[in-house]
Write a protein that holds these residues in place. Sequence first.
Motif, PDB file in Angstrom:
ATOM      1  N   THR A 177      -8.665  10.953   0.546  1.00 55.50           N
ATOM      2  CA  THR A 177      -8.525   9.507   0.321  1.00 55.50           C
ATOM      3  C   THR A 177      -8.153   8.718   1.582  1.00 55.50           C
ATOM      4  O   THR A 177      -8.273   7.493   1.592  1.00 55.50           O
ATOM      5  N   SER A 178      -7.640   9.422   2.625  1.00 52.39           N
ATOM      6  CA  SER A 178      -7.280   8.792   3.895  1.00 52.39           C
ATOM      7  C   SER A 178      -6.013   7.940   3.808  1.00 52.39           C
ATOM      8  O   SER A 178      -5.677   7.215   4.748  1.00 52.39           O
ATOM      9  N   THR A 179      -5.321   8.004   2.664  1.00 53.62           N
ATOM     10  CA  THR A 179      -4.122   7.176   2.473  1.00 53.62           C
ATOM     11  C   THR A 179      -2.891   7.856   3.067  1.00 53.62           C
ATOM     12  O   THR A 179      -2.800   9.082   3.106  1.00 53.62           O
ATOM     13  N   VAL A 180      -1.934   7.027   3.500  1.00 59.01           N
ATOM     14  CA  VAL A 180      -0.606   7.544   3.861  1.00 59.01           C
ATOM     15  C   VAL A 180       0.390   7.041   2.819  1.00 59.01           C
ATOM     16  O   VAL A 180       0.150   6.043   2.143  1.00 59.01           O
ATOM     17  N   VAL A 181       1.500   7.754   2.741  1.00 60.40           N
ATOM     18  CA  VAL A 181       2.576   7.338   1.836  1.00 60.40           C
ATOM     19  C   VAL A 181       3.537   6.476   2.659  1.00 60.40           C
ATOM     20  O   VAL A 181       3.739   6.772   3.846  1.00 60.40           O
ATOM     21  N   PRO A 182       4.103   5.390   2.086  1.00 56.71           N
ATOM     22  CA  PRO A 182       5.064   4.607   2.863  1.00 56.71           C
ATOM     23  C   PRO A 182       6.113   5.542   3.496  1.00 56.71           C
ATOM     24  O   PRO A 182       6.674   6.399   2.815  1.00 56.71           O
ATOM     25  N   PRO A 183       6.331   5.395   4.808  1.00 61.42           N
ATOM     26  CA  PRO A 183       7.086   6.424   5.537  1.00 61.42           C
ATOM     27  C   PRO A 183       8.509   6.676   5.021  1.00 61.42           C
ATOM     28  O   PRO A 183       8.924   7.831   4.938  1.00 61.42           O
ATOM     29  N   ALA A 184       9.218   5.607   4.677  1.00 60.09           N
ATOM     30  CA  ALA A 184      10.611   5.840   4.243  1.00 60.09           C
ATOM     31  C   ALA A 184      10.624   6.604   2.923  1.00 60.09           C
ATOM     32  O   ALA A 184      11.455   7.507   2.719  1.00 60.09           O
ATOM     33  N   ASP A 185       9.673   6.279   2.034  1.00 59.52           N
ATOM     34  CA  ASP A 185       9.593   6.977   0.744  1.00 59.52           C
ATOM     35  C   ASP A 185       9.282   8.454   0.955  1.00 59.52           C
ATOM     36  O   ASP A 185       9.876   9.333   0.323  1.00 59.52           O
ATOM     37  N   LEU A 186       8.325   8.718   1.835  1.00 58.65           N
ATOM     38  CA  LEU A 186       7.925  10.119   2.043  1.00 58.65           C
ATOM     39  C   LEU A 186       9.071  10.914   2.679  1.00 58.65           C
ATOM     40  O   LEU A 186       9.363  12.042   2.267  1.00 58.65           O
ATOM     41  N   ARG A 187       9.733  10.309   3.653  1.00 59.66           N
ATOM     42  CA  ARG A 187      10.844  11.000   4.317  1.00 59.66           C
ATOM     43  C   ARG A 187      11.933  11.366   3.305  1.00 59.66           C
ATOM     44  O   ARG A 187      12.407  12.511   3.260  1.00 59.66           O
ATOM     45  N   ALA A 188      12.286  10.401   2.449  1.00 62.96           N
ATOM     46  CA  ALA A 188      13.347  10.660   1.458  1.00 62.96           C
ATOM     47  C   ALA A 188      12.887  11.746   0.482  1.00 62.96           C
ATOM     48  O   ALA A 188      13.666  12.653   0.133  1.00 62.96           O
ATOM     49  N   PHE A 189      11.622  11.679   0.066  1.00 64.62           N
ATOM     50  CA  PHE A 189      11.071  12.675  -0.873  1.00 64.62           C
ATOM     51  C   PHE A 189      11.117  14.074  -0.247  1.00 64.62           C
ATOM     52  O   PHE A 189      11.579  15.036  -0.870  1.00 64.62           O
ATOM     53  N   VAL A 190      10.650  14.177   0.985  1.00 66.13           N
ATOM     54  CA  VAL A 190      10.559  15.499   1.623  1.00 66.13           C
ATOM     55  C   VAL A 190      11.962  16.083   1.821  1.00 66.13           C
ATOM     56  O   VAL A 190      12.191  17.266   1.540  1.00 66.13           O
ATOM     57  N   ILE A 191      12.895  15.258   2.251  1.00 65.46           N
ATOM     58  CA  ILE A 191      14.262  15.768   2.456  1.00 65.46           C
ATOM     59  C   ILE A 191      14.832  16.257   1.113  1.00 65.46           C
ATOM     60  O   ILE A 191      15.423  17.337   1.029  1.00 65.46           O
TER      61      ILE A 191
END
Length: 371
Positions: A177-191
């Motif tokens: 899809t070429s989409t990125v996830v909003p960075p702050a959301d992804l960082r919090a999710f991954v942590i």
Amino acid sequence: MLRASPLNRRQWLKGAGAALAGAAVANRLPAAVPAVRITPPGLVQLSLNENPFGPSPHALAAMQAHLGEVGRYRFALVSQLVRTLAEKEGVTPDHILLGAGSGELLEATGMYLGRTGGEVVSAVPGYFQLVGAMQRVGARSVAVPLNARLEHDLGAMAVAVAPETRCVYVCNPNNPTSTVVPPADLRAFVIAMALRTHVFVDEAYLECADDFAAHTLGDLVAAGHNVTVARTFSKIHGLAGQRIGYTVMAPELAKAVRPLMTGSANLLGVVAAQASLADPDYIGSLRSRIKAGRDALQALLDELGCRYAVPQGSFVFFQTGRPIAEFQAAMRAEGILVGRPFAPLLDWCRITIGTEEEMARTHAAIRKVLG
Ligand code: PLP
């Protein structure tokens, strides 16, 4: 006593003639071998997410300079590249695993993480290589649909993580899809997820995005989170055929994964990667050209009223409103190869950004097919 008998004239002429003939053979350069055209002539190849602009001139020169060395193993050059990558990623060299493409590392890490069964949580449609490797050794795939923007649905993925989960796979930007996830959301999710299981973040296309620094999660590995980040030289560096990529991962994990690898980076790939890293201006120029190609294609799709996912990779995913096999065939008839079906979005198409000339032809073809 043996004595060398002097050569008579005839023997001498015969010997000298043979030597001269040998020298002539040795000196004769082989006829130039024509390069095999990988894409059939007349077709524009936009189906494989390759980099149409090719590698940095410095990478090409480095490969040419090392052609005479390909009879050697590449060990010494590998350690130098691993040191460079470690420095770039802010980790020690034992955090870096170098592979024959990042695909090999997705496979080997998948085999390791799936060896005791369990589950792998990922987004669908998504890139399936790590998930597939885990499934082959007995893990189950828990595929979480993308959200309405065709981004990873982090809330639903968090709910899908269970005690059996051995890995959460995030592809950012996502393929197809070429989409990125909003960075702050992804960082919090991954942590948060990394406290429960291993998180594998595939950043194969992130260097094509407008703001790599805002999105990359490489620093989480250095900070000791249970996270792996994968990168490749196949995409923005234009070295897909050279098969070279790497992971940044905890040294203990790297040590466990390494024995499962069956390939290794090749000598010309290693020197090309090293040279490409030293040519950020060229890589930056490719980023601009890919972005210009994305922007122009989005403008065309807006004009034609086609829905598309907001792209940040080197490709665009858009709704054609007809079965992808039909669209693919119509585009091929215009000389353009576009991406394969990505279930369940079977009336959407993934198209790689080509050169400016290729995109001009592609725009004309899309107008004709969809207009
Ligand atoms: N990750 C993603 C998201 C990809 O799309 C690809 C290839 O297309 C890869 C990894 C593997 O690429 P490579 O093995 O060429 O590094």
